[in-house]
Design an enzyme around this catalytic site. Structure first.
Site, PDB file in Angstrom:
ATOM      1  N   HIS A 138       0.873  -1.177   0.000  1.00  0.00           N
ATOM      2  CA  HIS A 138       0.000   0.000   0.000  1.00  0.00           C
ATOM      3  C   HIS A 138       0.914   1.233   0.000  1.00  0.00           C
ATOM      4  CE1 HIS A 138      -2.841   2.955   1.661  1.00  0.00           C
ATOM      5  NE2 HIS A 138      -3.815   2.109   1.381  1.00  0.00           N
ATOM      6  N   ASP A 215       3.053  -4.096   8.250  1.00  0.00           N
ATOM      7  CA  ASP A 215       1.830  -3.332   8.047  1.00  0.00           C
ATOM      8  C   ASP A 215       0.675  -4.313   8.223  1.00  0.00           C
ATOM      9  OD1 ASP A 215      -0.464  -2.309   6.945  1.00  0.00           O
ATOM     10  OD2 ASP A 215       0.484  -1.522   5.128  1.00  0.00           O
ATOM     11  N   GLN A 218      -4.513  -4.912   7.272  1.00  0.00           N
ATOM     12  CA  GLN A 218      -5.511  -5.860   6.767  1.00  0.00           C
ATOM     13  C   GLN A 218      -5.443  -7.212   7.459  1.00  0.00           C
ATOM     14  OE1 GLN A 218      -7.879  -5.030   4.803  1.00  0.00           O
ATOM     15  NE2 GLN A 218      -7.151  -3.096   3.946  1.00  0.00           N
ATOM     16  N   LYS A 241     -10.517  -0.005  10.478  1.00  0.00           N
ATOM     17  CA  LYS A 241     -10.747  -1.195   9.643  1.00  0.00           C
ATOM     18  C   LYS A 241     -11.153  -2.397  10.490  1.00  0.00           C
ATOM     19  CE  LYS A 241      -7.200   0.153   6.276  1.00  0.00           C
ATOM     20  NZ  LYS A 241      -7.949   0.584   5.097  1.00  0.00           N
ATOM     21  N   CYS A 381      -4.719   2.261  -3.727  1.00  0.00           N
ATOM     22  CA  CYS A 381      -3.468   2.817  -3.175  1.00  0.00           C
ATOM     23  C   CYS A 381      -2.308   1.848  -3.378  1.00  0.00           C
ATOM     24  CB  CYS A 381      -3.612   3.171  -1.694  1.00  0.00           C
ATOM     25  SG  CYS A 381      -4.775   4.490  -1.398  1.00  0.00           S
TER      26      CYS A 381
HETATM   27  N1  PLP Z   1      -1.807  -0.643   4.582  1.00  0.00           N
HETATM   28  C1  PLP Z   1      -2.759  -1.427   4.069  1.00  0.00           C
HETATM   29  C2  PLP Z   1      -2.425  -2.839   3.714  1.00  0.00           C
HETATM   30  C3  PLP Z   1      -4.030  -0.913   3.869  1.00  0.00           C
HETATM   31  O1  PLP Z   1      -4.986  -1.679   3.344  1.00  0.00           O
HETATM   32  C4  PLP Z   1      -4.295   0.430   4.216  1.00  0.00           C
HETATM   33  C5  PLP Z   1      -5.617   1.020   3.959  1.00  0.00           C
HETATM   34  O2  PLP Z   1      -6.357   0.584   3.111  1.00  0.00           O
HETATM   35  C6  PLP Z   1      -3.284   1.180   4.776  1.00  0.00           C
HETATM   36  C7  PLP Z   1      -2.048   0.623   4.951  1.00  0.00           C
HETATM   37  C8  PLP Z   1      -3.500   2.586   5.197  1.00  0.00           C
HETATM   38  O3  PLP Z   1      -4.452   2.635   6.189  1.00  0.00           O
HETATM   39  P1  PLP Z   1      -4.944   4.051   6.736  1.00  0.00           P
HETATM   40  O4  PLP Z   1      -5.577   4.737   5.572  1.00  0.00           O
HETATM   41  O5  PLP Z   1      -5.899   3.696   7.802  1.00  0.00           O
HETATM   42  O6  PLP Z   1      -3.742   4.745   7.214  1.00  0.00           O
END
Ligand code: PLP
Length: 425
Positions: A138, A215, A218, A241, A381
């Site tokens: 992401h 990270d 998910q 989430k 993203c």
């Molecule tokens: N990393 C992953 C794998 C994600 O799916 C997301 C959001 O969709 C993020 C990071 C970023 O999350 P946030 O927008 O809550 O910072």
């Protein structure tokens, strides 16, 4: 503040019954307008809906306990502080942290990763150092490292992916042989749903001497996650989430590492002593929580974690795995539909990325919306990942605790309609 576990555990509802779970979610339980269908919400990978338990916990905080925290000597402030710190403990227990002090409240995964990049990254990475990411990240686990690399002269290298959307672990080994300082990767891909072998990747990265950031945006909402079992150094998650409020998130870090880091932002609450000539820093985690925090949001996140704990994360995973299998079978009957990601469903979370013939993903999503089916369309993203797949965008359906087979059936029926509208099927 008392513990709130209204919902499944206390009412004894079968957690595999998505419709019963849905009754706990005000936004999903009723149609948006009288006479319309309820929303088949298939976009939880972007942000989940919130159970009444979370909304009520935040409401109760504002009605009964609201005050600024830590500084007050009066009872209301003490209650607010206790609620905030209780939420920290709840999250810490949920992810297997050794101590609540290892959990820093932030707004989201993005902020958590930027915190590590700007503190650990700027201090540890030098010109010529290597940081290993993956092509599947992401943007929030890519751009912060690009910023630090541009400043420090460190090099970024990217683990390749296989055609079916898994990480190429042989390529990881090739990059590890170069002795990177950092390996940072997503536990579960938001675009494809791939569940990466996080323990194995971490084990190899640590053996090569790298620090490891996961990270977990998910993964923590969907599968059991334990930071001790993973063996990583940092882990980032988004509360919104995982049934918690928008604007809530956590950075977990190993205490000895956090304790040695400089602050991320300066201001109130993060200092020990301030002179005009300079300042010293508060202990962890206060050092990383400058200013007045989002106290009610932390309380709401604590309630969300309690709700998920009451469901049981194993049962959450089982539920989503079952829905995924049902959906993959049903979608195979839709003419022109192509899915992306691993065929082994044990390596997939409840995410299905797809394209429908040559209909633009946004058009697909718009037609689904007309049928009350909410999915996401776009690059999610993950522009580099989309390039690897040879597409600019996909449509994405993602499942959570409140979905059931009826949601999948509505998705499939709406896709058939999209085919009819665009005269394919
Ligand atoms: N990393 C992953 C794998 C994600 O799916 C997301 C959001 O969709 C993020 C990071 C970023 O999350 P946030 O927008 O809550 O910072």
């Amino acid at each position: 503040m008392e513990t709130r576990t209204t919902g499944l555990a206390t009412r004894g509802i079968d957690p595999l019954d998505g419709a019963a779970v849905r009754a706990d979610f005000p936004l999903l339980a009723a149609p948006p307008e009288p006479g319309t269908a309820r929303v088949a919400f298939l976009d939880s990978a972007a942000s989940s809906q919130k159970p009444a338990a979370v909304i009520e916990a935040m409401d109760a905080f504002y009605r009964r306990d609201n005050a600024n925290i830590h500084r007050g000597v009066y009872k209301l402030s003490e209650r607010a502080t206790a609620a905030y710190e209780a939420a920290r403990h709840t999250v810490a227990d949920f992810i297997g942290a050794a101590s609540a002090r290892e959990c820093i409240f932030v707004r989201n995964t993005t902020e958590a990763i930027n915190l590590v990049a700007q503190t650990w990254g700027r201090r540890e990475l030098r010109a010529g150092d290597l940081a290993v990411l993956t092509v599947m990240e992401h943007h929030s686990n890519l751009v912060p490292w690009q910023l630090v690399a541009a400043e420090t002269g460190a090099e970024l290298a990217f683990v390749r992916m296989t055609p079916d959307g898994r990480l190429d672990l042989d390529h990881l080994d090739t990059l590890l042989a170069r002795g990177p300082k950092l390996v940072a990767f997503s536990h579960v891909s938001n675009a494809l749903g791939t569940i990466h072998p996080a323990e194995e990747i971490t084990r190899r990265a640590k053996a090569a001497g790298a620090a490891v950031l996961i990270d977990a945006a998910q993964s923590v909402p969907h599968v059991p996650v334990n930071v001790a079992a993973l063996g990583c150094d940092f882990l980032a998650l988004s509360g919104h989430k995982m049934l918690g409020p928008l604007g809530s998130g956590v950075l977990w870090g190993r205490f000895d590492l956090l304790d040695g880091l400089p602050p991320f932002m300066g201001g109130g609450s993060m200092i020990r002593r301030v002179e005009l000539s300079g300042s010293t820093w508060a202990d962890v985690p206060a050092r990383f929580e400058a200013g007045t925090p989002a106290v009610a949001d932390a309380v709401g996140l604590g309630a969300a974690v309690e709700y998920l704990s009451a469901l049981g994360m194993d049962r959450v995973r089982t539920h989503e795995r079952e829905l995924l299998a049902y959906a993959v079978g049903a979608l195979a009957e839709v003419p022109g539909l192509r899915t992306f990601g691993p065929t082994d469903l044990d390596q997939r979370s409840g995410v299905i990325s797809f394209e429908l013939g040559d209909i633009h993903p946004h058009d697909v999503a718009a037609i689904l919306d007309e049928e009350g089916v909410a999915v996401r369309a776009g690059h999610h993203c993950c522009q580099p990942l989309m390039r690897e797949l040879g597409v600019v965008a996909t449509s994405r359906a993602s499942f959570y605790v409140y979905n059931d087979r009826e949601d999948v059936d509505r998705l499939v029926a709406a896709l058939h309609r999209a085919n009819r509208v665009f005269a394919i099927g």
